[in-house]
Design a protein around this motif. Sequence first.
Motif: not given
Length: 279
Positions: A186-193
Amino acid sequence: MARYLPEMTNNGINRLQTTIVSDEFGEHREVSLTGERPLTIYLDNREIVTLMTLGAQPELLTLGYLRNQSLVDELTHIKSIQVDWDVEAVAVTTHQQKNNLDSLMSRRISTSGCGQGTMFAHVMDSLSELKLQCPVFNAQFIYDVLHALNEYNEIYKQAGAVHGCALCQQNKVLCFVEDVGRHNAVDAISGWMWLNEIKGNDKVFYTTGRLTSEMVIKVAQMQVPLLLSRSGVTEMGLSIAQDIGIGMIARAKGKHFLVYTGQEQFETNTSLLGASAGK
């Protein structure tokens, strides 16, 4: 005006290894193993945390972690992110350091997240400020999202031992990440966003893992109002979702699912997701 991008390495590593095992008949066979590496985040030369990760997208993981822990306020404050697997560390340099970093890091909560989940207490303290509106949704919409996800979970299919998370819009998967800990994914997706200036208000977040308080808080910080899981829900995760206004659907497998929060927004007819989630 071009969007700001910090200087970043691109040092994702091989996520799978192999080993020889014996099956129930005593026959030897080669199987895949999920990789797991420690990655220590340093923010302006200060050690923040060590995460256990697949290592596929360490720069995005670092970005998302700093964002979700509120240790960096703006993407433009970050000058560079440099991952070096020789020392199993990532060095983050900022243009503008937070003045209250010592205070923010003074209390750390160990969470139920696999792979050494942690959350700083100030993030928990800020929950009262998070308010979202669950969109209108129905069974067909949930089925469409689950169908779109069928082609993913690449590492899980080969080796298991990972969680998958996805950011979806209608029945389209925008970003899918697998990692040994669901909180890393979930953190990696937040970083992508964050890096791509993607808003969460009209999105759905999917995870293979259970919906704990940490997962709900991270998704809320991403401003995503609908949360979908194939696993279960913890009591605190449910309570936080109710307080914030997140729709929570869990135990979603095949044609079965349970609506834990957002029942008033759940339509039992065959229309697709309401306009409030598609704008």
